[in-house]
Design a protein around this motif. Structure first.
Motif, mmCIF file in Angstrom:
data_model
loop_
_atom_site.group_PDB
_atom_site.id
_atom_site.type_symbol
_atom_site.label_atom_id
_atom_site.label_comp_id
_atom_site.label_asym_id
_atom_site.label_seq_id
_atom_site.Cartn_x
_atom_site.Cartn_y
_atom_site.Cartn_z
ATOM 1 N N GLY A 45 0.654 -1.056 0.243
ATOM 2 C CA GLY A 45 -0.157 -0.092 -0.091
ATOM 3 C C GLY A 45 0.646 1.188 -0.056
ATOM 4 N N GLY A 46 2.086 1.249 -0.233
ATOM 5 C CA GLY A 46 3.126 2.366 -0.230
ATOM 6 C C GLY A 46 4.380 1.994 -0.098
ATOM 7 N N ARG A 95 1.441 4.998 3.757
ATOM 8 C CA ARG A 95 0.445 4.286 2.914
ATOM 9 C C ARG A 95 -0.417 5.267 2.309
ATOM 10 N NH1 ARG A 95 0.926 -1.326 3.921
ATOM 11 N NH2 ARG A 95 -1.515 -1.650 3.451
ATOM 12 N N HIS A 96 -0.903 4.914 1.337
ATOM 13 C CA HIS A 96 -2.124 5.964 0.790
ATOM 14 C C HIS A 96 -3.464 5.372 1.007
ATOM 15 C CE1 HIS A 96 1.734 7.207 -1.285
ATOM 16 N NE2 HIS A 96 1.899 5.926 -1.644
ATOM 17 N N VAL A 107 -0.522 9.753 -6.430
ATOM 18 C CA VAL A 107 0.027 8.333 -5.951
ATOM 19 C C VAL A 107 0.691 7.646 -6.992
ATOM 20 C CG1 VAL A 107 -0.403 6.299 -5.075
ATOM 21 C CG2 VAL A 107 -1.668 8.064 -4.135
ATOM 22 N N HIS A 111 5.180 6.748 -7.204
ATOM 23 C CA HIS A 111 5.286 5.455 -7.260
ATOM 24 C C HIS A 111 6.186 5.100 -8.730
ATOM 25 C CE1 HIS A 111 2.904 3.107 -4.119
ATOM 26 N NE2 HIS A 111 2.768 4.308 -3.762
ATOM 27 N N LYS A 188 -1.903 -1.251 -11.234
ATOM 28 C CA LYS A 188 -1.351 -0.850 -9.887
ATOM 29 C C LYS A 188 -2.533 0.241 -9.577
ATOM 30 C CE LYS A 188 2.663 1.183 -7.998
ATOM 31 N NZ LYS A 188 4.231 0.994 -7.962
ATOM 32 N N LEU A 192 -3.854 -0.169 -5.648
ATOM 33 C CA LEU A 192 -3.629 0.887 -4.550
ATOM 34 C C LEU A 192 -4.961 1.349 -4.001
ATOM 35 C CD1 LEU A 192 -0.633 2.578 -6.289
ATOM 36 C CD2 LEU A 192 -0.419 1.866 -4.016
ATOM 37 N N ARG A 195 -6.339 -1.401 -1.826
ATOM 38 C CA ARG A 195 -5.499 -1.711 -0.454
ATOM 39 C C ARG A 195 -6.075 -0.537 0.265
ATOM 40 N NH1 ARG A 195 -3.743 -5.386 2.138
ATOM 41 N NH2 ARG A 195 -5.183 -4.176 3.519
ATOM 42 N N SER A 196 -6.377 0.675 -0.168
ATOM 43 C CA SER A 196 -6.748 1.959 0.433
ATOM 44 C C SER A 196 -8.106 1.483 1.191
ATOM 45 C CB SER A 196 -7.053 3.125 -0.291
ATOM 46 O OG SER A 196 -7.480 4.172 0.089
#
Length: 235
Positions: A45-46, A95-96, A107, A111, A188, A192, A195-196
């Motif tokens: 996540g980051g 983490r985002h 983001v 990355h 991706k 992300l 995951r957030s």
């Protein structure tokens, strides 16, 4: 409509409303002397800075469209990187929590490239936060409409163009072609965003920045002056 498509649709609607209103580890072993400051590893996540096996683990949940996160980056980030992470006793993971498409665009760009480039990319976006957020609030309806049509990559590219993100990336040594390649990475972007969402649900996070210290979400802690005493006590 798939859940992932629905997620992005919701983000786009939120952004239009908001702005209308106003890995692997990079760097190998630590340098001689045990300085962990240069160690960066990408996570699900980051990115994690410092010793991944540190006994004390700090996680910041942040958003690039959050003004309080920008304020923390100007106070807490430097102290953490210079005074806490190098010893190897504490790791710091960024983490985002993705709030909107502008956030997700930033983001993806932070990355971009090897994991070791993330801290500089992150700092570059935070340093110009006030400028590009002011532009975001002044965008026209026509501009925001461009953010909602076409492929995800095309939407992110429109945002990057309108908010001078390409200029930020150029200052970091990225060509527009390289930046566009990162913005076109839908897998991706989906990962992300998912995951957030999972972090928000799992930990009950309601605002940014929020901090987790050794697996415990710190209540009422959103600024460096609140966080520092708790870190010192933990160490």
């Amino acid at each position: 409509m798939s859940r992932k498509t629905s997620l992005f649709a919701g983000l786009l609607v939120a952004a239009a409303s908001t702005f209308a209103l106003g890995a692997s580890a990079q760097g190998g072993l630590p340098v001689k002397g045990g300085n962990w400051a240069g160690m960066v590893a990408e996570t699900s996540g980051g990115h994690l800075l410092g010793n991944p096996k540190a006994e004390t683990k700090l996680v910041e949940y942040m958003s690039y469209t959050c003004s309080h996160c920008a304020s923390f980056s100007r106070t807490g980030d430097a102290a953490l990187k210079m005074l806490y992470v190098p010893s190897g006793r504490m790791s710091f993971e960024i983490r985002h929590l993705v709030r909107d498409p502008v956030d997700l665009t930033a983001v993806l760009l932070t990355h971009c490239g090897e994991a070791k480039k993330f801290p500089g990319n992150h700092e570059a976006f935070m340093a110009r936060h006030d400028s590009w957020m002011a532009k975001a609030r002044k965008t026209t309806q026509a501009q925001r409409a461009r953010w909602q049509f076409g492929s995800l990559g095309a939407r992110f590219q429109a945002i990057a163009s309108d908010l001078d993100f390409y200029d930020i990336m150029e200052g970091r040594g990225y060509s527009r072609v390289a930046a566009d390649k990162c913005l076109a990475d839908e897998a991706k972007a989906n990962a992300l965003a998912e995951r957030s969402r999972a972090d928000i649900e799992a930990h009950g996070i309601s605002g940014t920045p929020s901090f987790m210290l050794n697996g415990e979400l710190l209540d009422g802690t959103h600024a460096w002056e609140d966080l520092q005493p708790q870190l010192d006590k933990a160490l």
